[in-house]
Motif scaffolding. Structure first.
Motif, short mmCIF file in Angstrom:
data_model
loop_
_atom_site.label_atom_id
_atom_site.label_comp_id
_atom_site.label_asym_id
_atom_site.label_seq_id
_atom_site.Cartn_x
_atom_site.Cartn_y
_atom_site.Cartn_z
N ALA A 195 1.78 51.23 53.56
CA ALA A 195 1.06 50.14 52.80
C ALA A 195 0.38 50.58 51.52
CB ALA A 195 0.27 49.22 53.75
N GLY A 196 -0.28 51.88 51.70
CA GLY A 196 -1.07 52.24 50.72
C GLY A 196 -0.58 53.27 49.74
N ASP A 197 0.94 53.30 49.93
CA ASP A 197 1.61 54.03 49.06
C ASP A 197 2.24 53.23 47.89
OD1 ASP A 197 3.07 55.73 47.56
OD2 ASP A 197 3.99 56.80 49.28
N PRO A 198 1.87 53.25 46.57
CA PRO A 198 2.52 52.11 45.65
C PRO A 198 3.66 52.96 45.04
CG PRO A 198 0.63 53.71 44.54
CD PRO A 198 0.70 53.83 46.05
N GLY A 199 4.24 54.14 45.55
CA GLY A 199 5.44 54.76 45.24
C GLY A 199 6.45 54.10 45.91
N ILE A 200 6.31 53.59 47.18
CA ILE A 200 7.26 52.95 47.87
C ILE A 200 7.71 51.88 47.16
CG2 ILE A 200 7.64 51.68 50.10
CD1 ILE A 200 6.05 53.70 51.47
N VAL A 201 6.95 50.74 46.76
CA VAL A 201 7.34 49.82 45.95
C VAL A 201 8.21 50.00 44.73
CG1 VAL A 201 6.52 47.76 44.65
CG2 VAL A 201 5.19 48.36 46.55
N ASP A 202 7.93 50.92 44.16
CA ASP A 202 8.83 51.81 42.90
C ASP A 202 10.14 51.99 43.57
OD1 ASP A 202 6.49 51.50 41.26
OD2 ASP A 202 6.10 53.78 41.38
N GLU A 203 10.12 52.54 44.76
CA GLU A 203 11.42 52.83 45.31
C GLU A 203 12.45 51.77 45.68
OE1 GLU A 203 12.24 56.23 47.73
OE2 GLU A 203 10.21 57.24 47.36
#
Length: 359
Positions: free
Chosen positions: A11-19
């Motif tokens: 939830a705290g990793d903005p890179g996941i939304v990018d992926e």
């Protein structure tokens, strides 16, 4: 490591939304034509709601799916086919599951725990898709009742340069001899008068009155043409589409005239020439050298401020002598001759901007 901390880390990793955004856009051409910010907003909310539901270990509530219903309704209004929308949703769902499994195994979580979580994930994702479909179908029916389909079809014809029947124009209060502003927006806008809808998934419109900044959302970008006859609407709209990526790259918000974006748009249409120019004029610069980037930024600021040392220094928060020194060092490193005349200024500005974009 247990599943809870893993979910919180995700939830705290903005890179996941990018992926997830990249996966959705790669899977569906119709969704990829939408503004990336629009995709990101929906996916971020869906992702966070899903993680929250998992961590609570309770059945998802209606609130967890409110954004899924809204996503379906928005895509229906934008003219995105339901099959394309579901393809994008499923691609994001698959990528989220892959990331969770890889991270879970790397964290030492047992496979049986991951399997149980996978089953719960699949149950939640299935319910999410059903709410997306329900939101889409409901909005579809409402749009048909208010004539949205006919309005959107007429707008697409006019912006494609196809002839329109005078009766259709009159039905939507357009005059054959009238002059209209063409516009394209980063997200849907609520504008009175004119004709608005989705063209290839992009909020677009024809309006007799140029919208004001106060009439669009604070995060919305609108590119608008001067008022033109309906026969010229397709050409004006094409120019707005060409200018939109330039405005997005520059971080613009509000309403911007296409004529004000003319220089950046024209230059952006020649990426190969830009690369050649950058290599020719700035070949001595190394993109991995922070000092070289500092030199290029200073030179660009100097040109952006009318070649005024004092104004460039103020913008960069340095002393004018520092600007003078950096300009001299840039000439020494690159062999760049003094800038003389308007065309020479444009040439060097374009090379600097291209080099910095690459860096």
């Amino acid at each position: 490591m247990s599943l809870g901390p893993l979910l919180r880390d995700m939830a705290g990793d903005p890179g996941i939304v990018d992926e997830l955004v990249a996966a959705a856009r790669a899977c569906s051409a119709e969704v990829a034509r939408l503004p990336e910010e629009e995709n990101r907003r929906h996916i971020a909310v869906l992702f966070m709601a899903g993680l929250a539901a998992f961590e609570r270990l309770t059945d998802p509530s209606a609130d967890d799916f409110a954004e899924a219903t809204r996503l379906g309704a928005d895509r229906a209004a934008q003219g995105v086919p339901l099959s394309a929308l579901l393809s994008a949703v499923q691609a994001g769902r698959t990528r989220a599951f892959e990331i969770a499994v890889v991270r879970g195994r790397a964290a030492g979580i047992r496979d049986e725990v991951l399997l149980t979580a996978a089953l719960e994930f699949d149950r939640y994702a299935g319910a999410l898709e059903r709410h997306v479909i329900a939101g889409y179908r409901t909005a579809e029916l409402e749009l048909r009742r208010d004539g949205h389909d006919e309005r959107a079809a007429l707008l697409r014809r006019l912006l494609a340069g196809e002839p329109a029947d005078s009766a259709d124009l009159a039905r939507f209060r357009l005059h054959p001899a009238g002059r209209y502003h063409c516009l394209v927006a980063s997200c849907a806008i609520d504008q009175r008068g004119g004709l608005f809808g989705s063209v290839d998934g992009r909020p677009s419109g024809l309006t007799p009155r140029r919208p004001a900044d106060a009439e669009v959302g604070p995060r919305t970008l609108v590119v608008v043409s001067p008022a033109v006859p309906l026969a010229e609407a397709a050409a004006a709209y094409a120019l707005c589409l060409d200018a939109l990526p330039t405005a997005v790259r520059d971080g613009r918000r509000g309403v911007h005239d296409v004529t004000g974006l003319a220089a950046g748009t024209a230059l952006a249409m020649q990426p190969r020439l830009a690369a050649m120019l950058s290599d020719t004029l700035l070949g001595g610069l190394r993109q991995d050298d922070e000092f070289h980037r500092e030199l290029a930024c200073t030179a660009l600021a100097y040109l952006d401020h009318g070649q005024r040392l004092d104004q460039a220094a103020s913008a960069l928060h340095v002393h004018p002598n520092t600007v003078r020194y950096r300009l001299r060092r840039l000439q020494e490193v690159t062999g760049l001759p003094p800038v003389e005349g308007v065309l020479d200024t444009v040439r060097v500005w374009w090379a600097l901007r291209t080099w910095l974009d690459g860096a």
